[in-house]
Design an enzyme around this catalytic site. Structure first.
Site, PDB file in Angstrom:
ATOM      1  N   ARG A 139      35.026 -59.896 142.068  1.00 57.18           N
ATOM      2  CA  ARG A 139      34.454 -59.763 143.413  1.00 57.18           C
ATOM      3  C   ARG A 139      34.663 -58.306 143.806  1.00 57.18           C
ATOM      4  O   ARG A 139      35.656 -57.937 144.392  1.00 57.18           O
ATOM      5  CB  ARG A 139      35.159 -60.709 144.389  1.00 57.18           C
ATOM      6  CG  ARG A 139      34.439 -60.822 145.719  1.00 57.18           C
ATOM      7  CD  ARG A 139      35.106 -61.833 146.632  1.00 57.18           C
ATOM      8  NE  ARG A 139      34.812 -63.210 146.287  1.00 57.18           N
ATOM      9  CZ  ARG A 139      33.686 -63.840 146.583  1.00 57.18           C
ATOM     10  NH1 ARG A 139      32.730 -63.215 147.225  1.00 57.18           N
ATOM     11  NH2 ARG A 139      33.508 -65.085 146.239  1.00 57.18           N
ATOM     12  N   LYS A 170      18.918 -61.910 150.549  1.00 57.91           N
ATOM     13  CA  LYS A 170      19.924 -62.861 150.072  1.00 57.91           C
ATOM     14  C   LYS A 170      19.321 -64.253 150.173  1.00 57.91           C
ATOM     15  O   LYS A 170      19.160 -64.792 151.262  1.00 57.91           O
ATOM     16  CB  LYS A 170      21.217 -62.772 150.887  1.00 57.91           C
ATOM     17  CG  LYS A 170      22.314 -63.680 150.324  1.00 57.91           C
ATOM     18  CD  LYS A 170      23.603 -63.532 151.085  1.00 57.91           C
ATOM     19  CE  LYS A 170      24.786 -64.194 150.403  1.00 57.91           C
ATOM     20  NZ  LYS A 170      24.603 -65.561 149.994  1.00 57.91           N
ATOM     21  N   ARG A 216      26.940 -70.662 137.935  1.00 58.42           N
ATOM     22  CA  ARG A 216      28.066 -69.736 138.034  1.00 58.42           C
ATOM     23  C   ARG A 216      29.380 -70.405 137.639  1.00 58.42           C
ATOM     24  O   ARG A 216      30.369 -69.737 137.411  1.00 58.42           O
ATOM     25  CB  ARG A 216      28.104 -69.102 139.419  1.00 58.42           C
ATOM     26  CG  ARG A 216      28.860 -69.821 140.466  1.00 58.42           C
ATOM     27  CD  ARG A 216      28.713 -69.049 141.750  1.00 58.42           C
ATOM     28  NE  ARG A 216      30.001 -68.795 142.350  1.00 58.42           N
ATOM     29  CZ  ARG A 216      30.146 -68.269 143.554  1.00 58.42           C
ATOM     30  NH1 ARG A 216      29.089 -67.905 144.258  1.00 58.42           N
ATOM     31  NH2 ARG A 216      31.322 -68.079 144.065  1.00 58.42           N
ATOM     32  N   ARG A 249      23.032 -69.759 142.026  1.00 58.55           N
ATOM     33  CA  ARG A 249      23.026 -68.718 141.003  1.00 58.55           C
ATOM     34  C   ARG A 249      22.609 -69.291 139.663  1.00 58.55           C
ATOM     35  O   ARG A 249      23.091 -70.355 139.263  1.00 58.55           O
ATOM     36  CB  ARG A 249      24.447 -68.171 140.917  1.00 58.55           C
ATOM     37  CG  ARG A 249      24.591 -66.851 140.213  1.00 58.55           C
ATOM     38  CD  ARG A 249      24.543 -65.739 141.203  1.00 58.55           C
ATOM     39  NE  ARG A 249      24.818 -64.460 140.598  1.00 58.55           N
ATOM     40  CZ  ARG A 249      25.811 -63.653 140.972  1.00 58.55           C
ATOM     41  NH1 ARG A 249      26.624 -64.024 141.921  1.00 58.55           N
ATOM     42  NH2 ARG A 249      25.978 -62.483 140.391  1.00 58.55           N
ATOM     43  N   PHE A 307      17.643 -60.728 140.163  1.00 58.06           N
ATOM     44  CA  PHE A 307      18.152 -59.521 140.815  1.00 58.06           C
ATOM     45  C   PHE A 307      19.009 -58.637 139.915  1.00 58.06           C
ATOM     46  O   PHE A 307      19.436 -57.566 140.326  1.00 58.06           O
ATOM     47  CB  PHE A 307      18.870 -59.839 142.125  1.00 58.06           C
ATOM     48  CG  PHE A 307      19.971 -60.869 141.999  1.00 58.06           C
ATOM     49  CD1 PHE A 307      21.193 -60.528 141.457  1.00 58.06           C
ATOM     50  CD2 PHE A 307      19.771 -62.165 142.446  1.00 58.06           C
ATOM     51  CE1 PHE A 307      22.195 -61.469 141.340  1.00 58.06           C
ATOM     52  CE2 PHE A 307      20.775 -63.119 142.332  1.00 58.06           C
ATOM     53  CZ  PHE A 307      21.987 -62.763 141.778  1.00 58.06           C
TER      54      PHE A 307
END
Ligand code: ATP
Length: 562
Positions: free
Chosen positions: A420, A252, A273, A257, A344
């Protein structure tokens, strides 16, 4: 469409706090809008003039509005300022002054919603000399033909303070009820289409044509998509329970982002984001993508991490956060604060959406198409394992390297834009912190007079922001955290909605990370909770008020700590 029709809707929404009632009111408006050609009028319902993916600001300050009110009603600016102080909202000030003027003149021209949309959009088109005068003209043209009620809402829309209490959830539900009929499945379909497009006009237009048309809406590289978000777990054991075994474990990274798009014409664009276009700010990333990523078109999901070009050490997020908003000296910053891209995920490749493709396949694809170049662009460092010891070892390695922790991800999961979901969980050392939004602030005294030094912070519940405390520690005079209270003052002054003594209320826009010692129940704040010993740790220009902590999250943390 008559603008007055829309204003009646605003007024009804304002009067009715119940969410169900609001959905009903909106639904009856959407029935009318269904018959109109221009579905973009739906943006006005949101208090906006562009789709959500377009982050252009209207760039109109309260000062400019005062001048426009003065020009259209003949009231002088000191009278307007005085009224503003007593009424507290420039929209209502415009309303009462237009009413006063209407009594003495009889001119009546009908204002259309299309005209309001057109003039407000034009506000973004000017730069350079004469801009202010042109903007004043556009606003006062609207106010001159507005009824008092219309003037109220024109001004509030421009200031981004509509006060009707609806957000994207309410609009979604109204679209569902008018176009498809209530039901979980329909609601999910509308939400998914919105998350893919961030454009309610498009969603509404397609929904009007039925379920099938709506389901066919696809991602478009070059247009921003909402990112998938993750949940939190405390231990690796729980992480495995959530995402299954084996899973992929990623570092992480502590950056921000970045969604990297290459559209079908080969043009590369970068979005945050918050869906902001930051392409111009990161020219080095464009060149890495051109050189080291194969493919005609794609959407890559990644984390950009700053590092020191001298020591080759990673830098905490706040150091590079200034690159996100910076409009000048870009090349200088590229040299001083370069970023490394860690990819990722991938959502789209060579003309095909991959959001339904299992994560394992998507991961294999990024490994194939990216030519890893340390300090430039690479696939995120990851392992696939079902072994807890191995996972612990990787976690330790991540922390030793100075990363924030790890992400554990389900190998067969799809990509869910905007949600989420538990397809991935983050694991990081326990820290009491929340991302919150600033809703108000107070000027300091003595040495700090003239600067805002105490900030009202709020979490969210649905579309509402609820106070959870005041934070006044953590900021310095100098810019140590990427921001000082002097810089905060400048930023917040642009967002003022209301002034009362030393206190100002601001448009909820600036997101900050706040750490705290514990959470207490408190009747003093609207959330019913207060953070004890809150401390400002960083400004989050990459996050929007939609991303902040929810009241439920606060409640959960409070329960846990008891
Ligand atoms: P946080 O404040 O912990 O970054 P958040 O609530 O803002 O979390 P989450 O989705 O919960 O967002 O956490 C994931 C965030 O971590 C992503 O938004 C992304 O910016 C960052 N990140 C860093 N490395 C990765 C990775 N390998 N995979 C996914 N996200 C990553």
């Amino acid at each position: 469409m008559r603008y007055s029709l829309l204003c009646q809707v605003y007024e009804e929404l304002e009067k009715n706090p119940s969410r169900l009632k609001k959905i009903e009111i909106l639904a009856s408006f959407l029935k009318n809008l269904k018959k109109e050609k221009n579905k973009e009028l739906i943006y006005l319902v949101q208090g906006r003039v562009f789709p959500d993916y377009n982050k252009q600001e209207l760039g109109v300050s309260s000062q400019l509005i005062k001048k426009a009110i003065s020009k259209s009603t003949g009231a002088d600016e000191s009278e307007i300022t005085k009224l503003w102080k007593t009424i507290g909202d420039l929209g209502s000030v415009a309303e009462s002054l237009v009413a006063k003027k209407k009594q003495s003149t009889l001119t009546k021209r009908e204002l259309t919603a299309e005209k309001v949309l057109e003039n407000l959009r034009k506000l973004t088109e000017f730069t350079g000399p004469g801009t202010v005068a042109k903007k004043i003209s556009l606003v006062s043209e609207l106010l001159t033909s507005a009824t008092p009620l219309e003037a109220r809402y024109v001004v509030r829309t421009i200031l981004g303070d509509l006060r009707v209490g609806i957000g994207s959830g309410t609009i979604r539900d109204a679209i569902v009820s008018v176009c498809l009929g209530k039901g979980k499945e329909n609601s999910e379909l509308v939400q998914e289409t919105y998350d893919k497009t961030a454009d309610f006009a498009l969603v509404f237009e397609k929904a009007c044509k039925g379920k099938k048309t709506l389901s066919n809406v696809e991602l478009h590289p070059g247009k921003p998509v909402k990112v998938m978000l993750f949940q939190k777990e405390k231990t690796i054991e729980n992480g495995f329970k959530r995402v299954g075994k084996p899973c992929l474990i990623d570092m992480k990274y502590d950056g921000f982002r970045m969604m990297i798009n290459k559209d079908n014409n080969g043009e590369i664009k970068i979005f945050t984001r918050r869906l902001e276009d930051v392409t111009k700010q990161f020219p080095e990333v464009i060149s890495y993508v051109k050189k080291y990523v194969k493919g005609k078109s794609f959407i890559l999901d990644s984390e950009a991490v700053g590092f020191s070009p001298k020591t080759k050490k990673y830098m905490p997020f706040q150091e590079i956060s200034q690159r996100i908003k910076r409009k000048y000296d870009i090349e200088l910053l590229v040299k001083k604060l370069p970023v490394e891209i860690n990819v990722f995920d991938i959502l789209y490749y060579n003309g095909k959406s991959l959001i339904k493709t299992p994560f394992k396949k998507r991961r294999e694809l990024i490994e194939k198409v990216i030519k890893n170049q340390k300090w430039k662009i690479q696939t995120s460092e990851a392992i696939i394992t079902d072994n807890e010891k191995e996972a612990e070892k990787f976690y330790k390695k991540a922390l030793e390297k100075g990363e924030e922790g790890i992400m554990m991800k389900n190998l067969s999961a799809p990509y869910k834009p905007g949600s989420r979901v538990g397809y991935g969980v983050k694991i990081k050392p326990e820290e009491n912190e929340f991302d919150l939004v600033i809703t108000g602030a107070e000027y300091g005294t003595g040495k700090r007079a003239g600067w805002l030094t105490s900030f009202d912070i709020a979490c969210k519940k649905g579309d509402k922001f609820l106070g959870i405390g005041k934070v006044s520690t953590g900021l310095k005079e100098k810019s140590e955290l990427g921001v000082s209270y002097k810089e905060m003052t400048q930023k917040l002054k642009l967002l003022i909605i209301k002034t009362k003594g030393r206190h100002i209320s601001v448009k909820p826009e600036l997101v900050v990370t706040v750490t705290y010692q514990n959470i207490q129940k408190s009747p003093k704040y609207a959330s019913g909770y207060a953070l004890r010993f809150p401390r400002f740790t960083r400004l989050r220009p990459d996050r929007s008020p939609n991303d902040i902590a929810t009241l439920n999250e606060i409640k959960r943390e409070h329960e846990k700590s008891k």
